[in-house]
Scaffold this active site. Sequence first.
Site, PDB file in Angstrom:
ATOM      1  N   ASN A 190      37.385 -35.830  -1.526  1.00 17.86           N
ATOM      2  CA  ASN A 190      37.143 -35.306  -0.176  1.00 17.86           C
ATOM      3  C   ASN A 190      36.066 -34.235  -0.325  1.00 17.86           C
ATOM      4  OD1 ASN A 190      37.214 -34.074   2.311  1.00 17.86           O
ATOM      5  ND2 ASN A 190      39.312 -33.293   2.118  1.00 17.86           N
ATOM      6  N   TRP A 191      34.845 -34.603   0.048  1.00 18.29           N
ATOM      7  CA  TRP A 191      33.731 -33.667  -0.164  1.00 18.29           C
ATOM      8  C   TRP A 191      33.766 -32.490   0.812  1.00 18.29           C
ATOM      9  CZ3 TRP A 191      28.677 -37.037  -1.083  1.00 18.29           C
ATOM     10  CH2 TRP A 191      28.841 -37.786  -2.254  1.00 18.29           C
ATOM     11  N   LYS A 192      34.529 -32.631   1.887  1.00 16.29           N
ATOM     12  CA  LYS A 192      34.568 -31.585   2.934  1.00 16.29           C
ATOM     13  C   LYS A 192      33.152 -31.295   3.442  1.00 16.29           C
ATOM     14  CE  LYS A 192      38.886 -29.971   1.037  1.00 16.29           C
ATOM     15  NZ  LYS A 192      39.842 -28.889   0.848  1.00 16.29           N
ATOM     16  N   HIS A 236      44.011 -34.139   7.840  1.00 16.43           N
ATOM     17  CA  HIS A 236      43.870 -33.103   6.813  1.00 16.43           C
ATOM     18  C   HIS A 236      44.290 -31.757   7.400  1.00 16.43           C
ATOM     19  CE1 HIS A 236      42.158 -30.373   3.898  1.00 16.43           C
ATOM     20  NE2 HIS A 236      42.189 -31.385   3.056  1.00 16.43           N
ATOM     21  N   GLU A 245      43.063 -28.937   7.197  1.00 11.92           N
ATOM     22  CA  GLU A 245      41.968 -28.151   7.796  1.00 11.92           C
ATOM     23  C   GLU A 245      41.668 -28.645   9.203  1.00 11.92           C
ATOM     24  OE1 GLU A 245      39.281 -28.701   4.481  1.00 11.92           O
ATOM     25  OE2 GLU A 245      40.691 -27.557   3.249  1.00 11.92           O
ATOM     26  N   GLU A 289      49.742 -33.123   0.727  1.00  9.69           N
ATOM     27  CA  GLU A 289      48.925 -31.983   0.314  1.00  9.69           C
ATOM     28  C   GLU A 289      49.580 -30.685   0.780  1.00  9.69           C
ATOM     29  OE1 GLU A 289      44.573 -33.228  -0.372  1.00  9.69           O
ATOM     30  OE2 GLU A 289      44.791 -32.722   1.736  1.00  9.69           O
ATOM     31  N   GLY A 292      42.676 -25.758  -2.524  1.00  7.95           N
ATOM     32  CA  GLY A 292      41.584 -24.836  -2.803  1.00  7.95           C
ATOM     33  C   GLY A 292      42.019 -23.480  -3.322  1.00  7.95           C
ATOM     34  N   SER A 306      44.401 -28.623  -5.458  1.00  7.14           N
ATOM     35  CA  SER A 306      44.019 -28.077  -6.765  1.00  7.14           C
ATOM     36  C   SER A 306      44.333 -29.033  -7.919  1.00  7.14           C
ATOM     37  CB  SER A 306      44.663 -26.705  -6.996  1.00  7.14           C
ATOM     38  OG  SER A 306      44.197 -25.782  -6.028  1.00  7.14           O
ATOM     39  N   GLY A 364      39.630 -32.321  -3.687  1.00  4.14           N
ATOM     40  CA  GLY A 364      38.595 -31.571  -2.977  1.00  4.14           C
ATOM     41  C   GLY A 364      37.560 -31.031  -3.945  1.00  4.14           C
ATOM     42  N   GLY A 365      37.717 -29.785  -4.326  1.00  3.70           N
ATOM     43  CA  GLY A 365      36.732 -29.100  -5.173  1.00  3.70           C
ATOM     44  C   GLY A 365      36.293 -29.897  -6.393  1.00  3.70           C
TER      45      GLY A 365
HETATM   46  P1  PGA Z   1      41.350 -29.107  -3.434  1.00  5.70           P
HETATM   47  O1  PGA Z   1      41.410 -29.808  -1.988  1.00  5.70           O
HETATM   48  O2  PGA Z   1      41.407 -30.206  -4.448  1.00  5.70           O
HETATM   49  O3  PGA Z   1      40.042 -28.379  -3.456  1.00  5.70           O
HETATM   50  O4  PGA Z   1      42.530 -28.198  -3.518  1.00  5.70           O
HETATM   51  C1  PGA Z   1      42.179 -30.947  -1.774  1.00  5.70           C
HETATM   52  C2  PGA Z   1      42.044 -31.395  -0.332  1.00  5.70           C
HETATM   53  O5  PGA Z   1      41.973 -30.545   0.556  1.00  5.70           O
HETATM   54  O6  PGA Z   1      41.992 -32.608  -0.052  1.00  5.70           O
END
Ligand code: PGA
Length: 251
Positions: A9-11, A96, A98, A167, A173, A213, A234-235
Amino acid sequence: MRKNIVAGNWKMNKNLQEGIALAKELNEALIADKPNCDVVICTPFIHLASVTPIVDSAIIGVGAENCADKVSGAYTGEVSAEMVASTGAQYVILGHSERRSYYGETVEILEEKVKLALANNLTPIFCIGEVLEERQAEKQNEVVAAQLASVFTLSAEDFGKIVLAYEPVWAIGTGLTATPEQAQDIHAYIRSLIAEKYGQEVADNCSILYGGSCKPSNAKELFAKPDVDGGLIGGAALKVSDFKGIIDAFK
Ligand code: PGA
């Protein structure tokens, strides 16, 4: 049989040129060393049409990070599921945390999005998970059960087409990962809810990814749990060496 999947997930990261370069680099790395799981990259909308033709679709699926809850029309700034599918993308992340917390996406809005995604042959990667206060109050099971209402109105056939991602918001994050045991417990609970609703076979076939994470150093332990079928990353999806390190947890 359910699939093992590692999805990135590049966000809101990487401009178009950077995104194309990242997709190319990942594609080359995975052609040279074939993954033992399905791999998906979910990119900003504007990247989709450029990224889908440059990755080998037998190795890497491409997805969006969101889509509209309306079919088409006067919804300035929105991108429909049909538009996403027309780029060659096959997946879409929906629900998600967010999107839920910053953009007010409710159970009802997400139900519409999931239906539109499926109507356009996109595979929804549907995210659920509790915030820290809910975990501290031991309410995580109640929270995910309520969030599943968006997808529990689907027919068994349609439910069989979606992927779930658990999640915990406190792990996204933050560098705080759920322990493999915490992930296993709630994944098993989620699967039991699916079994209650749709029967054991549908539950057994549903891929439930862990996100929050996840990194090369903890992926193997998490994915070794029987009800953890991969990760939503994500990251660590923004660097090929990290993302590939997680993909290689299935080797
Ligand atoms: P993260 O994000 O791996 O940076 O914790 C995961 C996500 O939000 O899908």
